[in-house]
Design a protein around this motif. Structure first.
Motif, PDB file in Angstrom:
ATOM      1  N   THR A 189       0.835  -1.203   0.000  1.00 31.26           N
ATOM      2  CA  THR A 189       0.000   0.000   0.000  1.00 31.26           C
ATOM      3  C   THR A 189       0.868   1.250   0.000  1.00 31.26           C
ATOM      4  OG1 THR A 189      -1.764   1.213   1.159  1.00 31.26           O
ATOM      5  CG2 THR A 189      -0.197  -0.001   2.525  1.00 31.26           C
ATOM      6  N   HIS A 190       0.377   2.307  -0.647  1.00 29.06           N
ATOM      7  CA  HIS A 190       1.044   3.611  -0.587  1.00 29.06           C
ATOM      8  C   HIS A 190       0.549   4.417   0.615  1.00 29.06           C
ATOM      9  CE1 HIS A 190       2.043   2.913  -4.908  1.00 29.06           C
ATOM     10  NE2 HIS A 190       3.094   3.637  -4.585  1.00 29.06           N
ATOM     11  N   SER A 191      -0.514   3.953   1.256  1.00 29.15           N
ATOM     12  CA  SER A 191      -1.165   4.722   2.318  1.00 29.15           C
ATOM     13  C   SER A 191      -0.595   4.385   3.690  1.00 29.15           C
ATOM     14  CB  SER A 191      -2.675   4.440   2.301  1.00 29.15           C
ATOM     15  OG  SER A 191      -3.295   4.986   3.445  1.00 29.15           O
ATOM     16  N   SER A 192       0.045   5.368   4.322  1.00 33.85           N
ATOM     17  CA  SER A 192       0.546   5.158   5.684  1.00 33.85           C
ATOM     18  C   SER A 192      -0.609   4.942   6.652  1.00 33.85           C
ATOM     19  CB  SER A 192       1.374   6.370   6.127  1.00 33.85           C
ATOM     20  OG  SER A 192       2.543   6.489   5.350  1.00 33.85           O
ATOM     21  N   ARG A 193      -1.741   5.592   6.363  1.00 33.19           N
ATOM     22  CA  ARG A 193      -2.917   5.450   7.230  1.00 33.19           C
ATOM     23  C   ARG A 193      -3.409   4.008   7.243  1.00 33.19           C
ATOM     24  NH1 ARG A 193      -8.277   5.416   6.477  1.00 33.19           N
ATOM     25  NH2 ARG A 193      -8.009   5.671   4.230  1.00 33.19           N
ATOM     26  N   LEU A 194      -3.480   3.383   6.067  1.00 34.81           N
ATOM     27  CA  LEU A 194      -3.904   1.983   6.004  1.00 34.81           C
ATOM     28  C   LEU A 194      -2.828   1.066   6.569  1.00 34.81           C
ATOM     29  CD1 LEU A 194      -5.642   1.709   2.498  1.00 34.81           C
ATOM     30  CD2 LEU A 194      -6.694   2.071   4.731  1.00 34.81           C
ATOM     31  N   ALA A 195      -1.568   1.370   6.285  1.00 31.26           N
ATOM     32  CA  ALA A 195      -0.470   0.527   6.766  1.00 31.26           C
ATOM     33  C   ALA A 195      -0.446   0.455   8.282  1.00 31.26           C
ATOM     34  CB  ALA A 195       0.859   1.063   6.240  1.00 31.26           C
ATOM     35  N   ASP A 196      -0.789   1.560   8.937  1.00 25.15           N
ATOM     36  CA  ASP A 196      -0.761   1.609  10.397  1.00 25.15           C
ATOM     37  C   ASP A 196      -1.794   0.680  11.038  1.00 25.15           C
ATOM     38  OD1 ASP A 196       1.324   3.391  10.430  1.00 25.15           O
ATOM     39  OD2 ASP A 196       0.061   5.167  10.621  1.00 25.15           O
ATOM     40  N   ARG A 197      -2.742   0.195  10.255  1.00 24.71           N
ATOM     41  CA  ARG A 197      -3.783  -0.668  10.808  1.00 24.71           C
ATOM     42  C   ARG A 197      -3.363  -2.137  10.835  1.00 24.71           C
ATOM     43  NH1 ARG A 197      -9.136   0.283   7.823  1.00 24.71           N
ATOM     44  NH2 ARG A 197      -9.809  -1.088   9.496  1.00 24.71           N
ATOM     45  N   LEU A 198      -2.251  -2.461  10.182  1.00 29.82           N
ATOM     46  CA  LEU A 198      -1.764  -3.836  10.179  1.00 29.82           C
ATOM     47  C   LEU A 198      -0.827  -4.053  11.360  1.00 29.82           C
ATOM     48  CD1 LEU A 198      -2.934  -3.431   7.288  1.00 29.82           C
ATOM     49  CD2 LEU A 198      -1.241  -5.092   6.512  1.00 29.82           C
ATOM     50  N   ASP A 199      -0.462  -5.304  11.603  1.00 26.29           N
ATOM     51  CA  ASP A 199       0.373  -5.626  12.759  1.00 26.29           C
ATOM     52  C   ASP A 199       1.736  -4.957  12.688  1.00 26.29           C
ATOM     53  OD1 ASP A 199      -1.609  -7.320  13.746  1.00 26.29           O
ATOM     54  OD2 ASP A 199      -0.788  -9.091  12.751  1.00 26.29           O
ATOM     55  N   ARG A 200       2.254  -4.827  11.470  1.00 24.45           N
ATOM     56  CA  ARG A 200       3.625  -4.337  11.313  1.00 24.45           C
ATOM     57  C   ARG A 200       3.767  -3.655   9.964  1.00 24.45           C
ATOM     58  NH1 ARG A 200       8.417  -7.485   9.843  1.00 24.45           N
ATOM     59  NH2 ARG A 200       7.136  -9.366   9.889  1.00 24.45           N
ATOM     60  N   LYS A 201       4.672  -2.678   9.894  1.00 26.67           N
ATOM     61  CA  LYS A 201       4.917  -1.959   8.642  1.00 26.67           C
ATOM     62  C   LYS A 201       6.378  -2.115   8.253  1.00 26.67           C
ATOM     63  CE  LYS A 201       4.668   2.585   8.695  1.00 26.67           C
ATOM     64  NZ  LYS A 201       4.074   3.940   8.656  1.00 26.67           N
ATOM     65  N   VAL A 202       6.617  -2.476   6.985  1.00 30.05           N
ATOM     66  CA  VAL A 202       7.961  -2.592   6.433  1.00 30.05           C
ATOM     67  C   VAL A 202       8.078  -1.588   5.291  1.00 30.05           C
ATOM     68  CG1 VAL A 202       9.567  -4.095   5.196  1.00 30.05           C
ATOM     69  CG2 VAL A 202       8.171  -5.032   7.055  1.00 30.05           C
ATOM     70  N   VAL A 203       9.129  -0.769   5.326  1.00 33.41           N
ATOM     71  CA  VAL A 203       9.321   0.274   4.319  1.00 33.41           C
ATOM     72  C   VAL A 203      10.449  -0.122   3.379  1.00 33.41           C
ATOM     73  CG1 VAL A 203       9.833   2.704   3.908  1.00 33.41           C
ATOM     74  CG2 VAL A 203       8.538   2.033   5.944  1.00 33.41           C
ATOM     75  N   LEU A 204      10.162  -0.127   2.062  1.00 32.13           N
ATOM     76  CA  LEU A 204      11.198  -0.343   1.052  1.00 32.13           C
ATOM     77  C   LEU A 204      11.665   1.011   0.533  1.00 32.13           C
ATOM     78  CD1 LEU A 204      10.063  -3.314  -1.248  1.00 32.13           C
ATOM     79  CD2 LEU A 204      12.031  -3.234   0.270  1.00 32.13           C
ATOM     80  N   ARG A 205      12.977   1.168   0.451  1.00 33.69           N
ATOM     81  CA  ARG A 205      13.546   2.412  -0.063  1.00 33.69           C
ATOM     82  C   ARG A 205      14.763   2.067  -0.911  1.00 33.69           C
ATOM     83  NH1 ARG A 205      14.201   5.124   4.606  1.00 33.69           N
ATOM     84  NH2 ARG A 205      12.055   5.897   4.472  1.00 33.69           N
ATOM     85  N   GLY A 206      14.657   2.380  -2.204  1.00 28.59           N
ATOM     86  CA  GLY A 206      15.769   2.094  -3.113  1.00 28.59           C
ATOM     87  C   GLY A 206      16.098   0.618  -3.206  1.00 28.59           C
ATOM     88  N   GLY A 207      15.088  -0.224  -3.104  1.00 32.40           N
ATOM     89  CA  GLY A 207      15.299  -1.654  -3.237  1.00 32.40           C
ATOM     90  C   GLY A 207      15.769  -2.348  -1.980  1.00 32.40           C
ATOM     91  N   ARG A 208      15.835  -1.607  -0.883  1.00 29.63           N
ATOM     92  CA  ARG A 208      16.250  -2.195   0.395  1.00 29.63           C
ATOM     93  C   ARG A 208      15.202  -1.900   1.461  1.00 29.63           C
ATOM     94  NH1 ARG A 208      21.738  -3.464   0.065  1.00 29.63           N
ATOM     95  NH2 ARG A 208      22.890  -2.368  -1.582  1.00 29.63           N
ATOM     96  N   ILE A 209      15.202  -2.728   2.487  1.00 30.18           N
ATOM     97  CA  ILE A 209      14.321  -2.465   3.624  1.00 30.18           C
ATOM     98  C   ILE A 209      14.957  -1.381   4.492  1.00 30.18           C
ATOM     99  CG2 ILE A 209      13.339  -3.430   5.732  1.00 30.18           C
ATOM    100  CD1 ILE A 209      12.967  -6.050   4.260  1.00 30.18           C
ATOM    101  N   ALA A 210      14.213  -0.290   4.683  1.00 28.56           N
ATOM    102  CA  ALA A 210      14.725   0.830   5.471  1.00 28.56           C
ATOM    103  C   ALA A 210      14.754   0.479   6.939  1.00 28.56           C
ATOM    104  CB  ALA A 210      13.862   2.070   5.228  1.00 28.56           C
ATOM    105  N   GLU A 211      15.808   0.871   7.604  1.00 29.15           N
ATOM    106  CA  GLU A 211      15.930   0.618   9.039  1.00 29.15           C
ATOM    107  C   GLU A 211      15.121   1.645   9.832  1.00 29.15           C
ATOM    108  OE1 GLU A 211      17.337  -1.970  10.282  1.00 29.15           O
ATOM    109  OE2 GLU A 211      18.132  -2.702   8.383  1.00 29.15           O
TER     110      GLU A 211
END
Length: 219
Positions: A197-219
């Motif tokens: 999802t592109h929506s941070s609002r929707l993402a916050d409703r799931l158990d966990r959020k993982v952010v991809l940035r430039g092909g890597r998982i952002a810390e």
């Protein structure tokens, strides 16, 4: 863990040369967990989902789903994996236009030899589709079509549901209602959910959020 990606890399060739999409991705999803995969356009979210769904293969690294190493699969095993182990929900619904709502909902479960009339009846009731079973996809609204797509996916009770922007074509209120149903029904089915999802609002409703940035998982 139901899904484990380790050191996964993926690149594509273009006129400008090789483009790295995913770079050394490590990601675990537990059974029954809901995980939002977010990030800018082009960050590799859909590519990651396609790899986990057996729709494409990584250049390097390992993908283990339910104890099975996907990179060891041939085409037949990969097709069976997509039929029995994962459920896919897309932004554009991908319903079969020649089948009724009832037939669309049961299609995946029958293909996977997991048809359960009692569970399907419960899904149809929860999705509010009782009055639309004889209709065809073109006779439904976008929200109704997405509900059918969710029902079709969850009817087979897949261990893992992969959803690529499932509310992207819906207005906010309809999208919220669809996400509510998806989370609730995936929980009832015992399925893990990995949702792009592109929506941070929707993402916050799931158990966990993982952010991809430039092909890597952002810390």
């Amino acid at each position: 863990m139901i899904l484990s990606l380790s050191g996964v890399r993926k690149s594509y060739s273009s006129a400008e040369g090789t483009i790295e999409i995913l770079k050394d991705i490590d990601l675990d999803v537990a059974a029954g967990e809901s995980v939002a995969l977010t990030g800018e356009s082009g960050s590799g979210k859909s590519t990651l989902l396609h790899l986990a769904g057996g729709l494409d293969q990584p250049d390097a690294g390992s993908i283990i789903m339910n104890g099975q190493k996907l990179e060891r699969f041939g085409e037949r095993e990969r097709a069976n994996y997509r039929r029995t182990e994962v459920g896919l929900v897309f932004q554009h619904f991908n319903l079969i236009p020649s089948l009724s709502v009832a037939a669309n909902v049961s299609f995946h479960a029958k293909l996977a030899d997991r048809y359960d009339p009692a569970w399907e009846k419960r899904l149809i009731e929860r999705l509010g589709l009782e009055d639309f079973l004889a209709r065809y996809p073109e006779q439904l609204s976008g929200g109704q079509q997405q509900r059918v797509a969710i029902g079709r996916t969850l009817a087979a009770r897949p261990p893992l549901v992969l959803a690529d922007e499932p509310t992207g074509n819906l207005d906010e209120a309809t999208g919220d209602a669809v996400l509510d149903l998806m989370l609730s029904l995936a929980g009832s089915a015992g399925s893990a959910l990995l949702l792009v999802t592109h929506s941070s609002r929707l993402a916050d409703r799931l158990d966990r959020k993982v952010v991809l940035r430039g092909g890597r998982i952002a810390e």
